[in-house]
Design a protein around this motif. Sequence first.
Motif, PDB file in Angstrom:
ATOM      1  N   SER A 248       0.735  -1.164   0.088  1.00  0.00           N
ATOM      2  CA  SER A 248      -0.079  -0.066  -0.003  1.00  0.00           C
ATOM      3  C   SER A 248       1.022   1.162  -0.009  1.00  0.00           C
ATOM      4  O   SER A 248       1.940   0.967   0.378  1.00  0.00           O
ATOM      5  N   TYR A 249       0.446   2.439  -0.211  1.00  0.00           N
ATOM      6  CA  TYR A 249       1.394   3.635  -0.157  1.00  0.00           C
ATOM      7  C   TYR A 249       2.021   3.739   0.977  1.00  0.00           C
ATOM      8  O   TYR A 249       3.294   4.283   1.004  1.00  0.00           O
ATOM      9  N   GLY A 250       1.418   3.306   2.219  1.00  0.00           N
ATOM     10  CA  GLY A 250       2.014   3.601   3.457  1.00  0.00           C
ATOM     11  C   GLY A 250       2.724   2.388   4.017  1.00  0.00           C
ATOM     12  O   GLY A 250       3.398   2.057   5.068  1.00  0.00           O
ATOM     13  N   GLY A 251       3.006   1.260   3.048  1.00  0.00           N
ATOM     14  CA  GLY A 251       3.635   0.060   3.264  1.00  0.00           C
ATOM     15  C   GLY A 251       3.011  -1.027   4.026  1.00  0.00           C
ATOM     16  O   GLY A 251       1.560  -0.737   4.298  1.00  0.00           O
ATOM     17  N   ALA A 252       3.655  -1.923   4.413  1.00  0.00           N
ATOM     18  CA  ALA A 252       3.114  -3.234   5.216  1.00  0.00           C
ATOM     19  C   ALA A 252       2.528  -2.717   6.728  1.00  0.00           C
ATOM     20  O   ALA A 252       1.312  -2.953   7.112  1.00  0.00           O
ATOM     21  N   ASN A 320      -2.525   8.882  -7.464  1.00  0.00           N
ATOM     22  CA  ASN A 320      -3.363   8.144  -8.180  1.00  0.00           C
ATOM     23  C   ASN A 320      -3.523   6.815  -7.240  1.00  0.00           C
ATOM     24  O   ASN A 320      -3.051   5.814  -7.684  1.00  0.00           O
ATOM     25  N   PRO A 321      -4.380   6.779  -6.222  1.00  0.00           N
ATOM     26  CA  PRO A 321      -4.444   5.701  -5.473  1.00  0.00           C
ATOM     27  C   PRO A 321      -5.220   4.526  -6.278  1.00  0.00           C
ATOM     28  O   PRO A 321      -4.947   3.221  -5.923  1.00  0.00           O
ATOM     29  N   LEU A 322      -6.005   4.846  -7.648  1.00  0.00           N
ATOM     30  CA  LEU A 322      -6.475   3.769  -8.214  1.00  0.00           C
ATOM     31  C   LEU A 322      -5.412   2.840  -8.603  1.00  0.00           C
ATOM     32  O   LEU A 322      -5.697   1.701  -8.971  1.00  0.00           O
ATOM     33  N   ILE A 323      -4.029   3.317  -8.645  1.00  0.00           N
ATOM     34  CA  ILE A 323      -3.012   2.346  -9.435  1.00  0.00           C
ATOM     35  C   ILE A 323      -2.893   1.224  -8.378  1.00  0.00           C
ATOM     36  O   ILE A 323      -2.806  -0.028  -8.936  1.00  0.00           O
ATOM     37  N   TYR A 324      -3.206   1.344  -7.034  1.00  0.00           N
ATOM     38  CA  TYR A 324      -3.250   0.273  -6.083  1.00  0.00           C
ATOM     39  C   TYR A 324      -4.380  -0.675  -6.442  1.00  0.00           C
ATOM     40  O   TYR A 324      -4.178  -2.075  -6.388  1.00  0.00           O
ATOM     41  N   SER A 325      -5.557  -0.213  -6.602  1.00  0.00           N
ATOM     42  CA  SER A 325      -6.549  -1.169  -6.962  1.00  0.00           C
ATOM     43  C   SER A 325      -6.319  -1.936  -8.325  1.00  0.00           C
ATOM     44  O   SER A 325      -6.808  -3.043  -8.549  1.00  0.00           O
ATOM     45  N   SER A 391       3.641  -4.100 -12.556  1.00  0.00           N
ATOM     46  CA  SER A 391       3.763  -2.906 -12.442  1.00  0.00           C
ATOM     47  C   SER A 391       2.372  -2.477 -12.927  1.00  0.00           C
ATOM     48  O   SER A 391       1.661  -2.971 -13.712  1.00  0.00           O
ATOM     49  N   SER A 392       2.237  -1.121 -12.856  1.00  0.00           N
ATOM     50  CA  SER A 392       0.875  -0.515 -13.453  1.00  0.00           C
ATOM     51  C   SER A 392       1.008  -0.284 -14.921  1.00  0.00           C
ATOM     52  O   SER A 392      -0.095   0.065 -15.531  1.00  0.00           O
TER      53      SER A 392
END
Length: 417
Positions: A248-252, A320-325, A391-392
């Motif tokens: 996640s952006y904030g890591g584990a 771009n938080p959608l990258i993670y989804s 990767s995205s």
Amino acid sequence: MNLNRSEELFKDAQRVLPGGVNSPVRAYGSIGMIPPFISRASGARVYDEDGNEYIDYVGSWGPMILGHSHGGVLEEIRNAIDGGTSFGAPTRREVEIAELIVDAVPSIEMVRMVNSGTEAVMSAIRLARGYTGRDLILKFDGCYHGHSDGLLVKAGSGALTTGVPNSAGVPGDYAKNTMTAGFNSVDQVKRIFNEKGNELAAVILEPVAGNMGVVLPDIEFLKTLERLTVKYGVLLIFDEVITGFRVSYGGAQEYYGINPDITVLGKILGGGMPVGAYGGKKEIMEMISPNGPVYQAGTLSGNPLAMAGGIAVLKILRDNPLIYSKLEDMGAKLEAGLKDAADKVGVCAKISRIGSLLGISMDCPFKGYFIDMLFQGIYLAPSQYEAMFISSAHTDEDIGHTIEAARNAFAKARGEG
Ligand SMILES: *Cc1c(COP(=O)(O)O)cnc(C)c1O
């Protein structure tokens, strides 16, 4: 497909570079074939010196979460280059990346930039020892923390012993200060804290183990470490060199809701440039020189090009938080597809995954599977113990091709096994 040019280069390389490489896994020793020499990469593709094209799941061993040669990242680095490559003086980009890190990673209030994950881990351990005034550290079997002396240690014999060197050249005296336990083993952790809790400076772990396949942590294991380190005044160090900005952006630590004292970062943080960092609570970080007595320095630390690469990647991920989804989506598709491909041909494959980080082990010869995948244009790490990185820039079509190739490779490897 041929590897003629790579073969020539590998011959030349072996004359002037030990093993022909600058990091051992690249030599394909366990595979027994010539490693392709990569000439360039773009998006989800890498290209070798013979012009072969591959869908890449190595991602430079983790950094390339946005794919290769990402336009925004290259532009930031280019802008930085025009201003000069290194000053060894404070620069605005160091402040900018530090602010991005502090905002992103829940437990980090201050951060020090260095040049590799290894250097960051080594410095974090020194900091933990300086802060606690203790020498002993605890690590977990199968977790990799770079190649500094005190971490190149494996379990000794006996239940509650300190470790032994994992490499020639590591003094036994260093290894004596490193204890080891089994990953996810709550019992062993409790026993070690019971006997040695007051002598431990730090416990270090990969919160998701990414260097022995992918091993997810039991939440009970993480909670136990969090609780016992607080109780005994031991610092909890999360080595998030792989998981940082990945799971996640904030890591584990964000993903699992755990609050480590020190966090180690690298890989994605540099966007493909050589970067590491360690950070944590202000009170601990203020122990580092010049403010405190724990010495640590670096001529090229905070290098403007490296900072530019990192800033670009972090901003893109943050905005771009959608990258993670999307990564989760593709990860799920790849996992299901690989499982299905293996099932169809009677290969028993175990897959573990968190988001875009995927580990696979199989009961057919890995070497055969690997080579067949490579010749079908799928670039994997040459070891079952290394993760696949999505990767995205990967597309559903890439994932589809990969699953198709895996079905062929499993079938063939099954035949050989
Ligand atoms: C890669 C890695 C390191 C070492 O980083 P380098 O930049 O290769 O020195 C440390 N810890 C973990 C978890 C890693 O995956």
